[in-house]
Design a protein around this motif. Sequence first.
Motif, PDB file in Angstrom:
ATOM      1  N   TYR A  69       0.818  -1.204   0.000  1.00 49.63           N
ATOM      2  CA  TYR A  69       0.000   0.000   0.000  1.00 49.63           C
ATOM      3  C   TYR A  69       0.855   1.258   0.000  1.00 49.63           C
ATOM      4  O   TYR A  69       0.439   2.293  -0.512  1.00 49.63           O
ATOM      5  N   VAL A  79      -8.567   0.054  -1.037  1.00 56.18           N
ATOM      6  CA  VAL A  79      -8.801  -0.750   0.164  1.00 56.18           C
ATOM      7  C   VAL A  79      -9.619   0.050   1.176  1.00 56.18           C
ATOM      8  O   VAL A  79     -10.550  -0.482   1.796  1.00 56.18           O
ATOM      9  N   ARG A  83     -13.246  -1.084   2.647  1.00 55.27           N
ATOM     10  CA  ARG A  83     -13.451  -1.204   4.094  1.00 55.27           C
ATOM     11  C   ARG A  83     -14.595  -0.305   4.558  1.00 55.27           C
ATOM     12  O   ARG A  83     -15.366  -0.672   5.435  1.00 55.27           O
TER      13      ARG A  83
END
Length: 99
Positions: A69, A79, A83
């Motif tokens: 990341y 991501v 989430r």
Amino acid sequence: MAMDFATTAAMGVAGINSILLAILVAVWVRNYRQFGSSMILGLLGFSSVLLIENLIALAFFFSSMQTLYSMDPLAGQVVLGMRLLELVAISFLSYATLQ
């Protein structure tokens, strides 16, 4: 390598998801013991799998995935978005369960 905001925020959201899912698991275990419904057993299985997934994600955030990341900021943003969507879904489920 320092983590960007999106990756750090995704870690926090995964932690919140884990807490909400642990609460749901506890409620549904209690309800299953009381009622023995197959629907509750399905909800218990669903939340248990999601809880395990979030705990594994947290472990990866603190280890090897942190580097991935950090190298690609877009990956951290994607991501974080996933989430957050999961948090919205778990929040609805938590609200409905705890009413």
